[in-house]
Write an enzyme that holds these catalytic residues in place. Structure first.
Site, PDB file in Angstrom:
ATOM      1  N   ASN A   1       0.850  -1.199   0.000  1.00 35.26           N
ATOM      2  CA  ASN A   1       0.000   0.000   0.000  1.00 35.26           C
ATOM      3  C   ASN A   1       0.886   1.248   0.000  1.00 35.26           C
ATOM      4  OD1 ASN A   1      -1.470   2.224   0.894  1.00 35.26           O
ATOM      5  ND2 ASN A   1      -2.858   0.985   2.143  1.00 35.26           N
TER       6      ASN A   1
ATOM      7  N   LYS B   1       0.902   3.551   3.008  1.00 35.97           N
ATOM      8  CA  LYS B   1       1.608   3.064   4.180  1.00 35.97           C
ATOM      9  C   LYS B   1       3.113   3.092   3.993  1.00 35.97           C
ATOM     10  CE  LYS B   1      -0.098  -0.576   6.154  1.00 35.97           C
ATOM     11  NZ  LYS B   1      -0.810  -1.848   6.304  1.00 35.97           N
TER      12      LYS B   1
ATOM     13  N   ASP C   1      -0.407  -3.890  11.153  1.00 35.54           N
ATOM     14  CA  ASP C   1      -1.824  -4.161  10.953  1.00 35.54           C
ATOM     15  C   ASP C   1      -2.593  -3.193  11.838  1.00 35.54           C
ATOM     16  OD1 ASP C   1      -3.698  -5.646   9.515  1.00 35.54           O
ATOM     17  OD2 ASP C   1      -4.135  -6.917  11.233  1.00 35.54           O
TER      18      ASP C   1
ATOM     19  N   PHE D   1      -6.210   9.136   4.434  1.00 34.67           N
ATOM     20  CA  PHE D   1      -6.783   8.003   3.707  1.00 34.67           C
ATOM     21  C   PHE D   1      -7.695   7.220   4.655  1.00 34.67           C
ATOM     22  CE2 PHE D   1      -4.366   4.431   5.535  1.00 34.67           C
ATOM     23  CZ  PHE D   1      -3.366   5.113   6.200  1.00 34.67           C
ATOM     24  N   GLY D   2      -8.334   6.186   4.098  1.00 37.52           N
ATOM     25  CA  GLY D   2      -9.125   5.277   4.931  1.00 37.52           C
ATOM     26  C   GLY D   2     -10.227   6.001   5.693  1.00 37.52           C
ATOM     27  N   TYR D   3     -10.278   5.770   6.988  1.00 35.41           N
ATOM     28  CA  TYR D   3     -11.331   6.334   7.834  1.00 35.41           C
ATOM     29  C   TYR D   3     -10.979   7.731   8.350  1.00 35.41           C
ATOM     30  CZ  TYR D   3     -13.008   1.465   7.975  1.00 35.41           C
ATOM     31  OH  TYR D   3     -13.473   0.214   7.634  1.00 35.41           O
TER      32      TYR D   3
ATOM     33  N   HIS E   1      -1.922   6.478  15.895  1.00 34.56           N
ATOM     34  CA  HIS E   1      -1.749   5.087  16.339  1.00 34.56           C
ATOM     35  C   HIS E   1      -0.503   4.472  15.698  1.00 34.56           C
ATOM     36  CE1 HIS E   1      -4.213   5.826  12.871  1.00 34.56           C
ATOM     37  NE2 HIS E   1      -3.950   4.624  12.395  1.00 34.56           N
ATOM     38  N   ARG E   2      -0.305   4.729  14.372  1.00 35.43           N
ATOM     39  CA  ARG E   2       0.821   4.091  13.681  1.00 35.43           C
ATOM     40  C   ARG E   2       2.145   4.666  14.182  1.00 35.43           C
ATOM     41  NH1 ARG E   2      -0.862   4.893   9.201  1.00 35.43           N
ATOM     42  NH2 ARG E   2      -2.085   3.006   9.053  1.00 35.43           N
TER      43      ARG E   2
END
Ligand code: IMP
Length: 206
Positions: A17, A20, A74, A157-159, A186-187
């Protein structure tokens, strides 16, 4: 002989991705030579029921395949009013080939009628760094916030457009610059936790 400090240890990123990989280069590029996932690497089946299980499985398979240290993360979005869903299934929430938009639409649909005070959610990431011999370390990070009633913001991106972190003064992740998001995400926290675990484990990358 003194070690050559200009040579950074190589880390193969298990993710294909681009969002990421860009994040990982920004977070770890000073310390490691971050190498993209080999294009002929087999796809990992993410069939574990925890973030840790899936990240360790992905990193282990890429480390075995490439013969180098490998890194996999993840992430899941855990929504209290939905008993923790979508959780480990966040990428496939609206179906196998769901787009970011499909997943956001499904989430907002499931939360329709749920009041502001009950829209609590948490992003959690587990990152695993695994060597070809199967040894390694993991790090974990999380950020708490709420799911907004509609998407706001264009970044990320994403949520991101529907997640407003508690530390964000009401802004969603999608309203923040990359740097602002990285301060609290979080990441980023999972990577800081991984760095500490690496230090505790000694220099396992040689
Ligand atoms: P993955 O494990 O990183 O692939 O994340 C699973 C799903 O969570 C992805 O498909 C994204 O939709 C979402 N996700 C992961 N990280 C973030 C983030 O930082 N912001 C918003 N959504 C994210």
């Amino acid at each position: 002989m003194k070690p050559d400090l200009s040579v950074k240890p190589k880390l193969v990123v298990a993710s294909a991705n681009p969002d990421k990989v860009a994040d990982l280069v920004r977070l770890l590029g000073e310390r490691f030579e971050v190498v993209a996932r080999p294009t002929d690497a087999p796809e990992t089946i993410e069939d574990q029921d925890t973030l840790e299980g899936n990240s360790v499985k992905k990193a282990t398979e890429i480390a075995e395949f490439s013969g180098c240290a490998a890194l996999a993360d993840d992430t899941g979005l855990f929504v209290a009013a939905l008993d923790g869903r979508p959780g480990v299934f966040s990428a496939r929430y609206a179906g196998e080939d769901a787009s970011y938009q499909d997943n956001v639409d499904k989430l907002l649909g499931e939360l329709s009628g749920v009041g502001d005070e009950d829209r609590l959610a948490e992003f959690r990431t587990v990152v695993a760094l695994i060597l070809p011999d199967g040894s390694g370390v993991t790090g974990e990070g999380s950020v708490s916030g709420v799911i907004t009633s509609e998407p706001v913001g264009e970044q990320g991106f994403g949520y991101d457009p529907v997640f407003a972190p508690d530390e964000g003064e009401g802004q969603t992740f999608a309203q923040m610059t990359r740097e602002q998001k990285q301060e609290i995400s979080h990441r980023a926290r999972a990577f800081r936790s991984l760095e500490m675990a690496l230090e505790r484990a000694g220099n396992i990358l040689g």
